[in-house]
Design a protein around this motif. Structure first.
Motif, PDB file in Angstrom:
ATOM      1  N   PRO A 111       6.015  74.876  78.196  1.00  0.00           N
ATOM      2  CA  PRO A 111       6.053  75.689  76.978  1.00  0.00           C
ATOM      3  C   PRO A 111       6.458  77.148  77.166  1.00  0.00           C
ATOM      4  O   PRO A 111       6.812  77.810  76.188  1.00  0.00           O
ATOM      5  CB  PRO A 111       4.610  75.599  76.474  1.00  0.00           C
ATOM      6  CG  PRO A 111       3.803  75.455  77.725  1.00  0.00           C
ATOM      7  CD  PRO A 111       4.645  74.612  78.647  1.00  0.00           C
ATOM      8  N   ASP A 112       6.401  77.666  78.376  1.00  0.00           N
ATOM      9  CA  ASP A 112       6.708  79.080  78.573  1.00  0.00           C
ATOM     10  C   ASP A 112       8.160  79.360  78.212  1.00  0.00           C
ATOM     11  O   ASP A 112       9.080  78.694  78.689  1.00  0.00           O
ATOM     12  CB  ASP A 112       6.427  79.495  80.014  1.00  0.00           C
ATOM     13  CG  ASP A 112       4.942  79.452  80.348  1.00  0.00           C
ATOM     14  OD1 ASP A 112       4.132  79.694  79.429  1.00  0.00           O
ATOM     15  OD2 ASP A 112       4.590  79.153  81.497  1.00  0.00           O
ATOM     16  N   GLY A 113       8.365  80.338  77.347  1.00  0.00           N
ATOM     17  CA  GLY A 113       9.701  80.645  76.869  1.00  0.00           C
ATOM     18  C   GLY A 113      10.089  79.828  75.662  1.00  0.00           C
ATOM     19  O   GLY A 113      11.165  80.031  75.096  1.00  0.00           O
ATOM     20  N   VAL A 114       9.226  78.883  75.262  1.00  0.00           N
ATOM     21  CA  VAL A 114       9.498  78.020  74.112  1.00  0.00           C
ATOM     22  C   VAL A 114       8.525  78.359  72.987  1.00  0.00           C
ATOM     23  O   VAL A 114       8.927  78.790  71.910  1.00  0.00           O
ATOM     24  CB  VAL A 114       9.393  76.533  74.496  1.00  0.00           C
ATOM     25  CG1 VAL A 114       9.707  75.644  73.291  1.00  0.00           C
ATOM     26  CG2 VAL A 114      10.319  76.220  75.663  1.00  0.00           C
ATOM     27  N   PHE A 115       7.232  78.165  73.226  1.00  0.00           N
ATOM     28  CA  PHE A 115       6.206  78.556  72.267  1.00  0.00           C
ATOM     29  C   PHE A 115       5.848  80.032  72.477  1.00  0.00           C
ATOM     30  O   PHE A 115       6.026  80.567  73.579  1.00  0.00           O
ATOM     31  CB  PHE A 115       4.946  77.704  72.447  1.00  0.00           C
ATOM     32  CG  PHE A 115       5.018  76.346  71.790  1.00  0.00           C
ATOM     33  CD1 PHE A 115       5.837  76.110  70.711  1.00  0.00           C
ATOM     34  CD2 PHE A 115       4.227  75.313  72.260  1.00  0.00           C
ATOM     35  CE1 PHE A 115       5.892  74.870  70.098  1.00  0.00           C
ATOM     36  CE2 PHE A 115       4.269  74.062  71.654  1.00  0.00           C
ATOM     37  CZ  PHE A 115       5.101  73.848  70.572  1.00  0.00           C
TER      38      PHE A 115
END
Length: 359
Positions: A111-115
């Motif tokens: 999820p890092d950079g996405v959420f």
């Protein structure tokens, strides 16, 4: 002592997960959640299509199942159309001290950079508070485009581009909501289906690109690049999920591209047909109706086609099975891991230990 497991849902993934838990000697199925009130109180063996009763009744109560104090929840419920509601459920499981392996939301694969950072930190804080872990995976996003390609890169001297692709005929894939509402198959070409809105592919499959980059210690340009090529049907026909009328959407090829200084270095590609002989100019499977293809350009140049199919010969059936079993077979590793929001970069090698036929 066996690890106590609750399976969340009795849809396709849930049914397969129930059978998978029963097949593993170190796991004990102690509860099953259902969303349909008509299923509450029914024997799990009946709901899972096992042809026998298990003496275990399905429940529609989150509180009742958490009170069983399971070691892990195998969460196979549909999340594509209820992402935030599903995340709230997962957070509540972690806060209650229960580990989770889940098939979605797929952005949680990495999820890092996405959420947003605040949401990721909420999940991690819940994991620390409950001393529990969450791992989201499957086959795609999942094993076929994270574990397998990263293992292949261990053979490289130099990597110029890493491309991971799904090339498949979805005509026998039965998920009407996914096929019609998300992909837009069978709908007029001008329909603005969810997946083709700007940024959505980077939310759904961007985590694959970002996880591969993290595994290769690569810093990508922002934002990721999206390319989409949709094609209409040349005739009327029916598939498992819907009717495809001539002129409506019938095939799509898309890419989510991670670049470094403007040069593509990591590419996620999907070639999705609803008729096997359509768009012959696009990549085709090496065998049968579908494959996952990993291509590494560099030194050496490497290509691997990963092909699977069910005992009945259908690759869509086995696609659901391998997704479920990737979760079930990861339960012990996730339970034993340090608390957190885990990616495949955090876990040891997961195998089918204990599953070899002995008769």
């Amino acid at each position: 002592m066996a690890l106590r497991v609750v399976v969340w849902s009795t849809g396709t993934i849930g049914k397969l997960s129930i059978a998978g838990v029963l097949a593993r000697p170190e796991l004990e199925l102690v509860g099953v959640w259902v969303s349909n009130p008509d299923k509450v109180g029914k024997d799990v063996g009946e709901l899972a299509g096992l042809g026998r009763e298990l003496g275990l009744k399905a429940s529609g109560s989150k509180e009742e199942l958490l009170a069983l104090r399971p070691d892990c929840i195998v969460h196979g419920a549909m999340t594509d159309d209820r992402i935030m509601e599903a995340i709230e459920d997962l957070i509540s499981f972690l806060e209650a001290g229960v580990n989770v392996v889940a098939s979605g939301p797929v952005a949680l694969v990495y999820p890092d950079g996405v959420f947003p950072d605040e949401l990721n930190e909420r999940i991690r804080s819940a994991a620390r508070a409950g001393n529990a872990s969450l791992h989201v995976n499957g086959i795609d996003p999942g094993f076929a485009n994270d574990v397998l390609p990263l293992a292949m890169t261990s053979l490289s001297k130099r990597i110029d581009e890493l491309r991971v692709a799904e090339i498949a005929d979805y005509s026998t894939y039965y998920q009407p909501m996914t096929m019609t509402e998300l992909f837009g198959f069978g709908k007029p070409m001008e329909t603005e289906s969810m997946l083709w809105m700007p940024g959505v592919l980077s939310l759904a499959w961007g985590p694959v690109v970002r996880q591969l980059a993290a595994g290769l210690d690569l810093t990508l340009d922002e934002p990721l690049v999206e390319k989409i090529d949709r094609r209409p049907a040349e005739e009327d026909y029916d598939i498992a999920s819907c009717h495809i009328a001539k002129g409506t959407m019938a095939a799509v090829r898309f890419e989510v591209i991670g670049t470094v200084n403007g040069t593509p270095r990591i590419v996620l590609e999907h070639v999705t047909r609803t008729k096997a002989d359509a768009q012959p100019e696009w990549p085709i499977p090496s065998h049968g109706d579908g494959c996952y293809r990993i291509e590494i350009t560099g030194d050496p140049v490497m290509t691997v086609d990963f092909v699977h199919h069910g005992e009945n010969g259908d690759h869509n059936d086995s696609g659901m099975l391998v997704t479920a079993m990737r979760l079930v077979n990861a339960v012990q590793a996730v339970v034993e891991a340090q608390p957190g929001l885990l990616t495949v970069l955090d876990l040891p090698q997961i195998t089918g230990r204990g599953l070899v036929t002995k008769d």
